[in-house]
Write a protein that holds these residues in place. Structure first.
Motif, PDB file in Angstrom:
ATOM      1  N   HIS A 257       3.975 -41.320  32.928  1.00  0.00           N
ATOM      2  CA  HIS A 257       5.089 -41.213  31.968  1.00  0.00           C
ATOM      3  C   HIS A 257       4.608 -40.671  30.630  1.00  0.00           C
ATOM      4  O   HIS A 257       3.425 -40.461  30.424  1.00  0.00           O
ATOM      5  CB  HIS A 257       5.833 -42.537  31.807  1.00  0.00           C
TER       6      HIS A 257
ATOM      7  N   ASP B 113      -0.204 -43.317  25.202  1.00  0.00           N
ATOM      8  CA  ASP B 113      -1.394 -43.983  25.766  1.00  0.00           C
ATOM      9  C   ASP B 113      -1.610 -43.563  27.224  1.00  0.00           C
ATOM     10  O   ASP B 113      -2.581 -43.965  27.856  1.00  0.00           O
ATOM     11  CB  ASP B 113      -1.340 -45.516  25.604  1.00  0.00           C
ATOM     12  N   HIS B 114      -0.716 -42.727  27.738  1.00  0.00           N
ATOM     13  CA  HIS B 114      -0.873 -42.149  29.083  1.00  0.00           C
ATOM     14  C   HIS B 114      -1.024 -40.619  29.045  1.00  0.00           C
ATOM     15  O   HIS B 114      -1.576 -40.027  29.951  1.00  0.00           O
ATOM     16  CB  HIS B 114       0.320 -42.528  29.966  1.00  0.00           C
TER      17      HIS B 114
ATOM     18  N   ASP C  33       3.413 -47.964  34.138  1.00  0.00           N
ATOM     19  CA  ASP C  33       3.924 -49.112  33.394  1.00  0.00           C
ATOM     20  C   ASP C  33       5.223 -49.529  34.070  1.00  0.00           C
ATOM     21  O   ASP C  33       6.122 -48.711  34.252  1.00  0.00           O
ATOM     22  CB  ASP C  33       4.188 -48.737  31.920  1.00  0.00           C
TER      23      ASP C  33
ATOM     24  N   HIS D  49       8.044 -53.788  29.472  1.00  0.00           N
ATOM     25  CA  HIS D  49       7.098 -54.167  30.523  1.00  0.00           C
ATOM     26  C   HIS D  49       7.555 -55.436  31.239  1.00  0.00           C
ATOM     27  O   HIS D  49       8.001 -56.382  30.604  1.00  0.00           O
ATOM     28  CB  HIS D  49       5.718 -54.447  29.925  1.00  0.00           C
TER      29      HIS D  49
ATOM     30  N   HIS E  38      -4.580 -51.949  32.749  1.00  0.00           N
ATOM     31  CA  HIS E  38      -3.602 -51.861  31.657  1.00  0.00           C
ATOM     32  C   HIS E  38      -3.186 -53.235  31.116  1.00  0.00           C
ATOM     33  O   HIS E  38      -2.006 -53.560  31.017  1.00  0.00           O
ATOM     34  CB  HIS E  38      -2.371 -51.086  32.158  1.00  0.00           C
TER      35      HIS E  38
HETATM   36 ZN    ZN Z   1       1.149 -47.922  28.790  1.00  0.00          ZN
END
Ligand code: ZN
Ligand code: ZN
Length: 464
Positions: free
Chosen positions: A61, A65-66, A188, A408, A432
Motif C-alpha cells: 500500500h 513506511d511501505h 497492514d 490497524h 511490523h
Molecule cells: Zn505500515
C-alpha cells in the motif's frame, strides 16, 4: 528460497522483505524508517542488496513506511516492475511527489546551516524529478486476479481493508521439485467495521504467513463506542472554548474522521462544526477515494450516492495554500483542524500544535499509531514540554487518544484473520510491530493456534 527481513522486523516502520528464489529476486515493499532520528538516518544508507538485481517489487500500500524508498531504489539502479493495486498507484503518485518535495526542502534547510558552518553540502535522498522517474515503473493490477509474472511466480492482491488500495499479497513460488509454496504477506491489516474501506479479506490457504502486529497488544473499542468517544471529545473541547487539532495521515484517517463527523452532524449529535482539512495532499487523496468505489464499503457508497456528504450543518474547508493555512492560526476557538503528519514529525500539524498546544482550552485528538521517537508519541505519553521550531512549548491542551479509529486490527482482529486459514500454515512470521508487541503476539499465536511462529530480527535470513 531465502527471505531477508530488511525492515519492519521487531519495529513498525521500514517495511521491506527481500525474497531470492532460484529464478528471481523480489521485494515486498520498500518503505521509510520513521520515528527517532537514528531510525530516519537509516534511509540514507545504501541498500543491503543490489537494486539492479531485483525483478519485481510488490507493494502492499501507499503509506510511506511501505513505499517511501521507492524513488531511491530506482535512482540506485532498479529496473524491474512495481506491482500494486490501481488505487495504490494513484496514491503513490501524490505521496511520493510530496515526499520528494519534503526531502528537497529539508536538504536545502540543512545545507543553509552546513554552508554557514563550512561543512560539505548534502544531496536530498531523492528529488521531485527522481520521484517522477520512479512512477514509470508502476503497474496497476486489480484486486482478486491471479497474475503469472514469470519465473515460476504467481501473485494475487486482496483487499487488506487498511487504507484505500491496501493489499494482502499472496505469492505462489514454484522453483524446484519440492513443489509450489504459497507465501502470504498480510500487509497492514485493517479493522473490521471501520467506515470507508472494506473489511480485510480472509485468506484460507498459505504455507508461510507474514503478519503485521502494530496493535497486537491492544483491544480496540467497537465502532459505536468509538464514535461516541469522538462525539464526547469534540463536544467537551468546543465547550472549553478552544480549537481542536487532529493529527492524521492525509490518506485514510482523514477520510474516516470526515465521514464520522459528517455522520454525527447528519444525525444531529454534533452541531455547527467548523472543520478544516489543512493538507494539500488530503484534498487529492479524498478525490482519489471517491474515484475508487471498489475500495469503499457499502455504508460509504450509500452516503455518497445519496449526496449526504454535502448538506449537513457541518462546514468543511480544505486549505491548500500556505497563506490559507497560516490564516487558521488566527482562529482562537471553535475550529477542528485535521492536518498531517499523523505522528506530528513533519508537516503543517506542527504549526497548529505550536499555536494551540500551550492553551488549556484547546485539545488534541490522536486517532492513529504514534511510533516510538515521534513528537506524537511524546505528547501521548504525557510530556509536559515539547520542542517545536526550536522553541519550548508547554503541553497544556487536553490530549485525547481514540484507539478505535485505528487503521490497524487489534489482537482479536489479527487472530480472527489467522483463524480463517483452513490448514495450519507451516510457519508464521510476526512482523511490523515493536519488539515487545511482536514477541507477545508470537506467544499468543503459539498458545492459540499451536503453530511454529517467530518474530525475525532485522537482517535475519530465513530459508524455506
Ligand atoms: Zn505500515
Ligand atoms: Zn499502513
Amino acid at each position: 528460497m531465502n527471505i531477508t527481513f530488511i525492515g519492519a522486523a521487531r519495529m513498525v516502520t521500514g517495511s521491506c522483505f527481500y525474497i531470492q528464489t532460484k529464478e528471481a529476486n523480489l521485494l515486498i515493499d520498500c518503505g521509510f524508517f520513521q520515528g527517532s532520528k537514528e531510525n530516519e538516518e537509516q534511509n540514507a544508507n545504501s541498500f543491503s542488496f543490489d537494486p539492479s538485481g531485483i525483478h519485481y517489487l510488490l507493494l502492499t500500500h501507499a503509506h510511506l513506511d511501505h513505499s517511501g524508498l521507492i524513488p531511491k531504489l530506482v535512482k540506485d539502479g532498479f529496473k524491474g516492475k512495481i506491482l500494486a493495486t490501481n488505487a495504490t498507484v494513484e496514491l503513490c503518485r501524490i505521496m511520493l511527489m510530496d515526499s520528494a518535495y519534503i526531502q528537497e526542502r529539508d536538504a536545502e534547510w540543512d545545507n543553509k546551516k552546513r554552508g554557514w558552518a563550512g561543512k560539505p553540502l548534502l544531496t536530498p535522498l531523492y528529488t521531485a524529478d527522481e520521484a517522477a522517474d520512479s512512477l514509470d515503473y508502476f503497474q496497476g493490477i486489480e484486486y482478486g486476479t491471479i497474475e503469472e509474472i514469470g519465473n515460476g511466480i504467481k501473485v494475487r492482491f486482496q483487499d487488506a481493508g487498511h487504507i484505500l488500495g491496501s493489499a494482502i499479497v499472496e505469492l505462489w513460488v514454484n522453483e524446484d521439485a519440492s513443489g509450489e509454496k504459497k507465501l502470504v504477506f498480510s500487509g497492514d491489516l485493517g479493522q473490521k467495521n471501520i467506515p470507508v474501506v472494506n473489511d480485510p479479506t480472509p485468506i484460507e490457504e498459505g504455507d508461510y504467513v507474514f503478519i503485521e502486529s502494530t496493535y497486537a497488544n491492544r483491544r480496540h473499542k467497537g465502532i459505536n463506542e468509538t464514535t461516541e468517544e469522538l462525539r464526547q471529545a469534540v463536544t467537551e473541547s468546543l465547550e472549553r472554548g478552544g480549537n481542536i487539532s487532529i493529527p492524521a495521515f492525509a490518506v485514510g484517517r482523514t477520510q474516516n474522521i470526515l465521514y464520522l463527523l459528517k455522520k454525527l452532524s447528519i444525525g444531529g449529535k454534533l452541531d455547527h462544526l467548523r472543520v478544516f482539512v489543512d493538507s494539500p495532499m488530503a484534498i487529492r487523496a479524498t478525490r482519489i477515494t471517491l474515484n475508487h468505489p471498489e475500495c469503499l464499503d457499502d455504508e460509504t457508497l450509500e452516503l455518497i450516492r445519496e449526496g449526504k456528504f454535502s448538506g449537513s450543518n457541518l462546514s468543511l474547508e480544505f486549505t491548500e495554500a500556505v497563506e490559507a493555512s497560516m490564516e487558521l492560526n488566527k482562529i482562537k476557538r471553535g475550529a477542528i483542524i485535521i492536518s498531517a503528519s499523523g505522528m506530528c514529525n513533519a508537516g503543517r500539524i506542527r504549526h497548529h500544535l505550536k499555536h494551540n498546544l500551550w492553551r488549556p482550552e484547546c485539545s488534541v485528538i490522536f486517532v492513529g499509531f504514534q511510533a516510538y521517537g515521534t513528537l506524537g508519541r511524546k505528547i501521548v505519553e504525557g510530556a509536559s514540554m515539547v520542542k517545536l521550531f526550536g522553541e519550548e512549548i508547554a503541553v497544556k491542551a487536553k490530549i485525547y487518544t481514540i484507539g478505535g479509529l485505528s487503521a490497524h486490527a487489534d489482537q482479536e482482529g489479527l487472530m480472527d484473520w489467522l483463524n480463517k486459514f483452513k490448514r495450519k500454515p507451516r510457519r508464521i512470521f510476526v512482523i511490523h510491530g515493536e519488539e515487545e508487541t511482536a514477541l507477545g503476539f508470537v506467544d499468543a499465536i503459539k498458545k492459540q493456534l499451536n503453530t511454529d511462529t517467530c518474530a525475525p530480527l532485522r537482517m535475519e535470513v530465513v530459508t524455506i
